[in-house]
Motif scaffolding. Structure first.
Motif, PDB file in Angstrom:
ATOM      1  N   PHE A 170     -13.890 -17.717 -34.744  1.00 36.33           N
ATOM      2  CA  PHE A 170     -15.085 -17.934 -34.143  1.00 36.33           C
ATOM      3  C   PHE A 170     -15.141 -17.229 -32.951  1.00 36.33           C
ATOM      4  CE2 PHE A 170     -16.276 -20.272 -37.959  1.00 36.33           C
ATOM      5  CZ  PHE A 170     -17.441 -19.722 -38.440  1.00 36.33           C
ATOM      6  N   ALA A 171     -14.199 -17.365 -31.978  1.00 36.00           N
ATOM      7  CA  ALA A 171     -13.981 -16.673 -30.711  1.00 36.00           C
ATOM      8  C   ALA A 171     -14.124 -15.150 -30.849  1.00 36.00           C
ATOM      9  CB  ALA A 171     -12.753 -17.236 -30.195  1.00 36.00           C
ATOM     10  N   LEU A 172     -13.256 -14.729 -32.085  1.00 37.02           N
ATOM     11  CA  LEU A 172     -13.362 -13.381 -32.062  1.00 37.02           C
ATOM     12  C   LEU A 172     -14.972 -12.851 -32.748  1.00 37.02           C
ATOM     13  CD1 LEU A 172      -9.878 -12.998 -33.913  1.00 37.02           C
ATOM     14  CD2 LEU A 172     -10.812 -12.001 -31.928  1.00 37.02           C
ATOM     15  N   TYR A 173     -15.451 -13.670 -33.606  1.00 35.68           N
ATOM     16  CA  TYR A 173     -16.708 -13.271 -33.910  1.00 35.68           C
ATOM     17  C   TYR A 173     -17.895 -13.521 -32.703  1.00 35.68           C
ATOM     18  CZ  TYR A 173     -15.571 -14.478 -38.728  1.00 35.68           C
ATOM     19  OH  TYR A 173     -15.135 -14.608 -39.995  1.00 35.68           O
ATOM     20  N   ILE A 174     -17.622 -14.259 -31.768  1.00 37.79           N
ATOM     21  CA  ILE A 174     -18.327 -14.260 -30.414  1.00 37.79           C
ATOM     22  C   ILE A 174     -18.193 -13.076 -29.770  1.00 37.79           C
ATOM     23  CG2 ILE A 174     -18.819 -15.547 -28.234  1.00 37.79           C
ATOM     24  CD1 ILE A 174     -18.281 -18.165 -30.105  1.00 37.79           C
ATOM     25  N   ALA A 175     -16.889 -12.470 -29.600  1.00 38.57           N
ATOM     26  CA  ALA A 175     -16.451 -11.291 -28.971  1.00 38.57           C
ATOM     27  C   ALA A 175     -17.048 -10.217 -29.552  1.00 38.57           C
ATOM     28  CB  ALA A 175     -15.147 -11.131 -29.079  1.00 38.57           C
ATOM     29  N   VAL A 176     -17.515 -10.237 -30.966  1.00 43.59           N
ATOM     30  CA  VAL A 176     -18.281  -9.112 -31.487  1.00 43.59           C
ATOM     31  C   VAL A 176     -19.717  -9.105 -31.031  1.00 43.59           C
ATOM     32  CG1 VAL A 176     -19.123  -8.059 -33.849  1.00 43.59           C
ATOM     33  CG2 VAL A 176     -16.787  -8.925 -33.523  1.00 43.59           C
ATOM     34  N   VAL A 177     -20.171 -10.444 -31.153  1.00 42.29           N
ATOM     35  CA  VAL A 177     -21.516 -10.473 -30.506  1.00 42.29           C
ATOM     36  C   VAL A 177     -21.920  -9.943 -29.030  1.00 42.29           C
ATOM     37  CG1 VAL A 177     -23.624 -12.233 -29.889  1.00 42.29           C
ATOM     38  CG2 VAL A 177     -22.088 -12.506 -32.102  1.00 42.29           C
ATOM     39  N   ALA A 178     -20.842 -10.337 -28.345  1.00 41.24           N
ATOM     40  CA  ALA A 178     -20.759  -9.657 -26.806  1.00 41.24           C
ATOM     41  C   ALA A 178     -20.593  -8.294 -26.829  1.00 41.24           C
ATOM     42  CB  ALA A 178     -19.564 -10.606 -26.141  1.00 41.24           C
ATOM     43  N   GLY A 179     -19.846  -7.858 -27.537  1.00 46.30           N
ATOM     44  CA  GLY A 179     -19.652  -6.390 -27.750  1.00 46.30           C
ATOM     45  C   GLY A 179     -21.046  -5.700 -28.245  1.00 46.30           C
ATOM     46  N   LEU A 180     -21.814  -6.142 -29.014  1.00 49.06           N
ATOM     47  CA  LEU A 180     -23.046  -5.497 -29.373  1.00 49.06           C
ATOM     48  C   LEU A 180     -24.003  -5.690 -28.339  1.00 49.06           C
ATOM     49  CD1 LEU A 180     -23.240  -7.066 -33.053  1.00 49.06           C
ATOM     50  CD2 LEU A 180     -23.145  -4.520 -32.487  1.00 49.06           C
ATOM     51  N   ARG A 181     -23.995  -6.893 -27.663  1.00 49.33           N
ATOM     52  CA  ARG A 181     -24.947  -7.190 -26.413  1.00 49.33           C
ATOM     53  C   ARG A 181     -24.474  -6.065 -25.319  1.00 49.33           C
ATOM     54  NH1 ARG A 181     -23.778 -12.410 -24.027  1.00 49.33           N
ATOM     55  NH2 ARG A 181     -22.680 -11.138 -22.495  1.00 49.33           N
ATOM     56  N   ASP A 182     -23.528  -5.723 -25.205  1.00 52.76           N
ATOM     57  CA  ASP A 182     -22.980  -4.996 -23.945  1.00 52.76           C
ATOM     58  C   ASP A 182     -23.444  -3.537 -24.531  1.00 52.76           C
ATOM     59  OD1 ASP A 182     -21.351  -4.177 -21.591  1.00 52.76           O
ATOM     60  OD2 ASP A 182     -20.160  -3.163 -23.109  1.00 52.76           O
ATOM     61  N   ASN A 183     -23.041  -3.318 -25.606  1.00 58.61           N
ATOM     62  CA  ASN A 183     -23.442  -1.820 -26.354  1.00 58.61           C
ATOM     63  C   ASN A 183     -24.914  -1.554 -25.930  1.00 58.61           C
ATOM     64  OD1 ASN A 183     -22.824   0.451 -28.108  1.00 58.61           O
ATOM     65  ND2 ASN A 183     -23.981  -0.335 -29.252  1.00 58.61           N
ATOM     66  N   ARG A 184     -25.846  -2.441 -26.424  1.00 63.10           N
ATOM     67  CA  ARG A 184     -27.206  -2.660 -26.298  1.00 63.10           C
ATOM     68  C   ARG A 184     -27.798  -2.376 -24.881  1.00 63.10           C
ATOM     69  NH1 ARG A 184     -32.340  -2.964 -27.502  1.00 63.10           N
ATOM     70  NH2 ARG A 184     -33.628  -4.919 -27.091  1.00 63.10           N
ATOM     71  N   ALA A 185     -26.925  -3.142 -24.088  1.00 65.11           N
ATOM     72  CA  ALA A 185     -27.479  -2.857 -22.779  1.00 65.11           C
ATOM     73  C   ALA A 185     -27.143  -1.499 -21.925  1.00 65.11           C
ATOM     74  CB  ALA A 185     -26.704  -3.833 -21.687  1.00 65.11           C
ATOM     75  N   ARG A 186     -25.837  -1.020 -22.530  1.00 66.46           N
ATOM     76  CA  ARG A 186     -25.475   0.304 -22.032  1.00 66.46           C
ATOM     77  C   ARG A 186     -26.303   1.481 -22.501  1.00 66.46           C
ATOM     78  NH1 ARG A 186     -20.499   1.983 -23.456  1.00 66.46           N
ATOM     79  NH2 ARG A 186     -20.302   0.472 -24.883  1.00 66.46           N
ATOM     80  N   ARG A 187     -26.803   1.204 -23.779  1.00 68.23           N
ATOM     81  CA  ARG A 187     -27.601   2.197 -24.535  1.00 68.23           C
ATOM     82  C   ARG A 187     -28.968   2.276 -23.820  1.00 68.23           C
ATOM     83  NH1 ARG A 187     -26.533   2.103 -29.563  1.00 68.23           N
ATOM     84  NH2 ARG A 187     -27.400  -0.043 -29.907  1.00 68.23           N
ATOM     85  N   VAL A 188     -29.789   0.868 -23.471  1.00 69.54           N
ATOM     86  CA  VAL A 188     -30.882   0.877 -22.464  1.00 69.54           C
ATOM     87  C   VAL A 188     -30.663   1.413 -21.164  1.00 69.54           C
ATOM     88  CG1 VAL A 188     -32.546  -0.854 -21.618  1.00 69.54           C
ATOM     89  CG2 VAL A 188     -31.816  -1.122 -23.972  1.00 69.54           C
ATOM     90  N   ALA A 189     -29.736   1.302 -20.484  1.00 68.07           N
ATOM     91  CA  ALA A 189     -29.313   1.753 -19.252  1.00 68.07           C
ATOM     92  C   ALA A 189     -29.352   3.433 -19.376  1.00 68.07           C
ATOM     93  CB  ALA A 189     -28.137   0.939 -18.582  1.00 68.07           C
ATOM     94  N   ALA A 190     -28.420   3.766 -20.211  1.00 67.55           N
ATOM     95  CA  ALA A 190     -28.577   5.417 -20.653  1.00 67.55           C
ATOM     96  C   ALA A 190     -29.937   5.932 -20.633  1.00 67.55           C
ATOM     97  CB  ALA A 190     -27.534   5.600 -21.597  1.00 67.55           C
ATOM     98  N   ALA A 191     -31.003   5.277 -21.503  1.00 59.40           N
ATOM     99  CA  ALA A 191     -32.194   5.724 -21.832  1.00 59.40           C
ATOM    100  C   ALA A 191     -33.060   5.679 -20.798  1.00 59.40           C
ATOM    101  CB  ALA A 191     -32.625   5.050 -23.142  1.00 59.40           C
ATOM    102  N   ALA A 192     -32.928   4.655 -19.953  1.00 55.72           N
ATOM    103  CA  ALA A 192     -33.502   4.656 -18.666  1.00 55.72           C
ATOM    104  C   ALA A 192     -33.303   5.637 -17.387  1.00 55.72           C
ATOM    105  CB  ALA A 192     -33.567   3.181 -17.893  1.00 55.72           C
ATOM    106  N   ARG A 193     -32.289   6.343 -17.734  1.00 58.68           N
ATOM    107  CA  ARG A 193     -31.765   7.280 -16.564  1.00 58.68           C
ATOM    108  C   ARG A 193     -32.548   8.714 -16.948  1.00 58.68           C
ATOM    109  NH1 ARG A 193     -25.793   6.851 -17.522  1.00 58.68           N
ATOM    110  NH2 ARG A 193     -25.529   5.004 -17.635  1.00 58.68           N
TER     111      ARG A 193
END
Length: 193
Positions: A170-193
């Motif tokens: 389940f720690a590995l599953y949580i890491a995937v959730v965190a990776g998805l969250r980070d990916n989304r934040a980077r995509r939003v930041a890239a779109a704001a530029r």
């Protein structure tokens, strides 16, 4: 590389998530085997549902286009990756030989696996500039140590498997959730530029 070419190759999010989801599911399924019914089935079904749901979310994120990654990270071609894998293989199999063959304590093998797999994330976090890996590595190492502590306190093999094995999955599953969250934040930041 054009945007079209970039989308044809698998991103780090996809590769990392596939590894984490498959290994997380293996950790859960294998280490829930000693649990009594109905818990064994409940935990296994929950793990598969979580893994399938996360896989669908990763595929959706991949189709949306992964944000560009930082320049000089070499991934699997990096010698530091291979050093981490070498450490993992030697420590894993050497330790399992001692635990199973010499000490005859197979009930703590999963705790050892969790510690070693957790520790192998630290050099990867550094080499690949993935702070997320420090978190998942630390969590797995702590769960492995907790499995050893549970053993010392007289816990059953099922309890050790639940703590160190199912917990690591389940720690590995949580890491995937965190990776998805980070990916989304980077995509939003890239779109704001």
């Amino acid at each position: 590389m054009t945007e079209t070419d970039d989308r044809r190759r698998l991103s780090g999010l996809m590769i990392g998530s596939l590894v984490a989801l498959s290994m997380g599911t293996v950790f859960v399924v294998v280490n829930s085997a000693a649990l009594p019914s109905p818990w064994r089935l409940v935990i296994r079904v929950a793990a598969v549902l979580v893994a399938v749901t996360l896989l669908a979310l990763v595929i959706r994120a991949e189709r949306a286009g992964a944000p560009s990654e930082e320049g000089d990270i070499q991934g699997f071609a990096d010698r530091r990756y291979w050093y981490a894998v070498l450490f993992e293989v030697v420590a894993l199999f050497g330790g399992l030989y001692v635990i199973n063959g010499v000490l005859k304590k197979p009930e703590v093998a999963v705790a050892w696996v969790a510690v070693v797999v957790g520790l192998h994330f630290f050099p990867l976090a550094w080499a690949w500039r993935m702070p997320l890996y420090y978190g998942v590595g630390g969590a797995m190492a702590v769960l492995g140590v907790a499995g050893f502590v549970a053993y010392a306190a007289g816990a059953s093999a099922a309890t050790i498997g639940l703590i160190a094995g199912v917990g690591s999955g389940f720690a590995l599953y949580i890491a995937v959730v965190a990776g998805l969250r980070d990916n989304r934040a980077r995509r939003v930041a890239a779109a704001a530029r």
